[in-house]
Design a protein around this motif. Structure first.
Motif, mmCIF file in Angstrom:
data_model
loop_
_atom_site.group_PDB
_atom_site.id
_atom_site.type_symbol
_atom_site.label_atom_id
_atom_site.label_comp_id
_atom_site.label_asym_id
_atom_site.label_seq_id
_atom_site.Cartn_x
_atom_site.Cartn_y
_atom_site.Cartn_z
ATOM 1 N N PRO A 1 4.992 12.331 6.527
ATOM 2 C CA PRO A 1 5.923 13.037 7.420
ATOM 3 C C PRO A 1 7.314 12.418 7.480
ATOM 4 N N ALA A 2 7.446 11.202 6.961
ATOM 5 C CA ALA A 2 8.784 10.603 6.909
ATOM 6 C C ALA A 2 9.488 10.929 5.600
ATOM 7 N N ASN B 1 10.631 17.566 9.895
ATOM 8 C CA ASN B 1 11.314 16.362 10.366
ATOM 9 C C ASN B 1 11.392 15.270 9.295
ATOM 10 N N HIS C 1 -5.525 10.261 -3.459
ATOM 11 C CA HIS C 1 -5.086 10.034 -2.077
ATOM 12 C C HIS C 1 -5.179 11.343 -1.294
ATOM 13 N N GLN C 2 -5.825 11.288 -0.149
ATOM 14 C CA GLN C 2 -6.060 12.481 0.677
ATOM 15 C C GLN C 2 -6.683 13.609 -0.158
ATOM 16 N N THR D 1 7.325 1.735 1.177
ATOM 17 C CA THR D 1 7.208 2.928 2.025
ATOM 18 C C THR D 1 7.772 4.157 1.321
ATOM 19 N N LYS E 1 11.659 2.201 6.389
ATOM 20 C CA LYS E 1 10.639 2.657 7.336
ATOM 21 C C LYS E 1 9.966 3.890 6.771
ATOM 22 N N GLY E 2 8.727 4.090 7.095
ATOM 23 C CA GLY E 2 8.020 5.273 6.632
ATOM 24 C C GLY E 2 6.555 4.977 6.415
ATOM 25 N N CYS E 3 5.896 5.870 5.689
ATOM 26 C CA CYS E 3 4.471 5.696 5.425
ATOM 27 C C CYS E 3 4.279 4.625 4.356
ATOM 28 N N GLY E 4 3.247 3.823 4.514
ATOM 29 C CA GLY E 4 2.928 2.855 3.478
ATOM 30 C C GLY E 4 2.514 3.575 2.203
ATOM 31 N N LYS F 1 0.378 4.370 -0.819
ATOM 32 C CA LYS F 1 -1.046 4.185 -1.110
ATOM 33 C C LYS F 1 -1.214 3.925 -2.593
ATOM 34 N N SER G 1 5.303 -1.227 6.553
ATOM 35 C CA SER G 1 5.446 0.233 6.625
ATOM 36 C C SER G 1 5.320 0.652 8.079
ATOM 37 N N GLY G 2 5.571 1.949 8.310
ATOM 38 C CA GLY G 2 5.486 2.461 9.671
ATOM 39 C C GLY G 2 6.849 2.700 10.296
ATOM 40 N N PHE H 1 3.803 12.760 12.594
ATOM 41 C CA PHE H 1 4.815 12.577 13.621
ATOM 42 C C PHE H 1 4.329 13.206 14.921
#
Lengths: 236, 279
Positions: free
Chosen positions: A96-97, A103, A137-138, A178, A228-231, A233, B67-68, B143
């Motif tokens: 989502p980032a 967003n 992944h997913q 990320t 910043k964001g999702c790690g 995978k 991350s995060g 989010f």
């Protein structure tokens, strides 16, 4: 012990000026098409001057070379773009980032603004998205993730190549953590910026600012920001 | 009659479900404003933003780590009232050394220090909150957002009366000292204590500050015994061109023990002799 920053800066500037002068004597003539070399930048040298080993790319050091295929099957070598500014953005369609939702960096229009700003600052700059998400992944295969990534970028009205790095070797070589995570390579093949694409409030576009500075032969500041964001995978 | 009763139960059930959904929102994390101010240990008054987090999901500390994204809070307060940056409590350490993150599971109370307008004697204030967060569970992240008004009583309650607030002081006990070493060559912050002081498992987790690069990565940096001292050595580099809003300060949390209730201290240090241009 008290620091004497002024003395250190003066020494670094002097050393850098000597090194730059020596380098310019040896530099091949290219008709002036390459971006101007950055001016002496004690801050940048401070990034590369310490003795600690970084895991991944480092400001002022050579960008790790790579050969990757895009989702549409073309082969991309970083070395093909020597002389160009290259923006590498780590990307994931399910984050989502990054690419998932209104967003996200791509869904919100922020990436589109960035790409337009980069083109305006330097029409020869190259923008590449890299997807280091592991296969499965997913419950998505690499092919499905690639197609989903392409759909996100097409929806944003862009035609940015999406390079597939499913084994994660290139992502690990750069130290990408990320999505998004941005690395900018200057015309000499050195890393000039590492971090987020924009500030948290979106008001400062670090990518456009860096490309503008490099094109003008000025130091990139900031050269690093917090990503910043999702790690990512990565594959094991 | 039996059918009618079943229908009523079904309607009641549906109403209950809808009410629950409206309260919790669609995602795995719900945010709300605690309806009264909380008094901090230092006498400050705080608006408390409370997150409840579904099992296996987590939120992030102000420095999320590798991350995060940390939650953000924007409050609109009555005229004359002011709010400071949120205070994040002691986080948990997640992940591995290759992908280290800091954050919270189950619940999180963020404290937002506020200052009342001069002479304001209102017993409650109207607050409008805009709260955003990213929450993750394994490899899935989403989010979340809360926008809305809240009424907050100005009859503040002691912070200990709140369920999980874990505030921490910035003043170190006499047994712990901080010193800078090697500023000309290899800047290093050393946090040390006498081995006999009984400070078990002392760890430092760095906060993210523009212009400061922690050379040993995301951490946590762990204390090692050296003779009669136990010390954490934290090498860093200063990049003044990357700093924003003045000279960078070295910030983070010093954790002792392993439980949330163990002592935690805020490290927030000015660097020696920062050049005038950064001031």
């Amino acid at each position: 012990m008290r620091m004497n920053y002024k003395a250190i800066s003066t020494a670094i500037v002097a050393s850098t000026a000597i090194l730059l002068a020596a380098a310019q004597q040896d530099a091949p003539k290219d008709g002036g098409n390459s971006p101007a070399p950055p001016a002496a930048d004690p801050q940048k040298d401070a990034h590369k001057g310490h003795n600690h080993k970084h895991a991944g790319a480092t400001i002022g050091h050579a960008a790790p070379e790579f050969t990757l295929k895009s989702v549409d099957g073309k082969t991309y070598n970083l070395s093909d773009y020597k002389g160009n500014i290259v923006i590498l953005e780590w990307f994931c369609s399910t984050c989502p980032a990054s690419g998932n939702g209104d967003n996200s960096y791509w869904g919100s229009g922020s990436a589109t603004t960035t790409v337009a700003g980069v083109k305006a600052a330097d029409p020869t700059a190259i923008y590449l998205a890299i997807n280091s998400t592991k296969d499965g992944h997913q419950q998505q295969t690499t092919a499905v993730e690639g197609a989903a990534s392409a759909a996100v970028i097409t929806k944003a009205g862009q035609a940015i190549p999406i390079l597939v790095d499913a084994d994660g070797k290139v992502g690990r070589a750069y130290g990408a953590k990320t999505t998004p995570h941005v690395f900018i390579v200057d015309g000499t093949g050195n890393i000039a910026y590492i971090g987020a694409p924009t500030s948290d409030d979106g008001k400062t576009n670090y990518i456009v600012n860096a490309v503008t500075a490099l094109k003008a032969g000025k130091p990139v500041a900031p050269a690093t920001t917090k990503n910043k964001g999702c790690g990512i995978k990565y594959a094991k | 009659m039996i059918i009618s009763r079943a229908m009523r139960l079904a309607v009641y059930g549906a109403c209950a479900f809808l009410t629950l959904a409206a309260t919790r929102g669609a995602g795995p994390v719900a945010a709300s404003i605690v309806p009264h101010l909380a008094v901090g240990h230092d006498g400050s008054h705080n608006i408390v933003v409370r997150f409840t987090i579904d099992p296996q999901w987590h939120l992030y500390w102000s420095n999320p780590g590798d991350s995060g994204i940390a939650p953000t809070v924007k409050l609109t307060l009555p005229a004359g009232w002011t709010a400071s940056e949120p205070i994040f409590p002691r986080p948990q350490v997640f992940g591995t050394s290759k992908d280290r993150t800091y954050g919270y599971s189950s619940s999180l109370d963020l404290l937002v220090p506020v200052t009342a307008a001069a002479g304001d004697t209102a017993t409650s204030i109207a607050v409008t909150a805009s709260i955003e967060w990213m929450t993750c569970k394994g490899s899935v992240c989403v989010f979340g957002k809360f926008d809305g008004p809240a009424q907050v009583s100005t009859q503040a309650v002691p912070i200990a009366g709140l369920s999980i607030v874990r505030a921490y002081p910035s003043k170190l006990p006499p047994s712990i000292s901080t010193t800078f070493e090697g500023m000309l060559t290899a800047p290093t912050l050393v946090i040390s204590a006498a081995a006999s002081a009984g400070i078990e498992g002392m760890r430092f987790i760095p906060d993210s500050v523009a212009g400061i690069e922690f050379l040993d990565g995301t951490g946590p940096m762990i204390a090692k015994i050296s003779g009669e001292r136990v010390a954490i050595r934290i090498p860093f580099a200063v990049h003044l061109a990357d700093a924003v809003d003045g000279p960078p300060r070295l910030r983070g949390l010093l954790l002792t023990g392993s439980k949330d209730s163990d002592s935690t201290y805020r490290i927030d240090l000015a660097l020696p002799d920062v050049p005038a241009k950064a001031k």
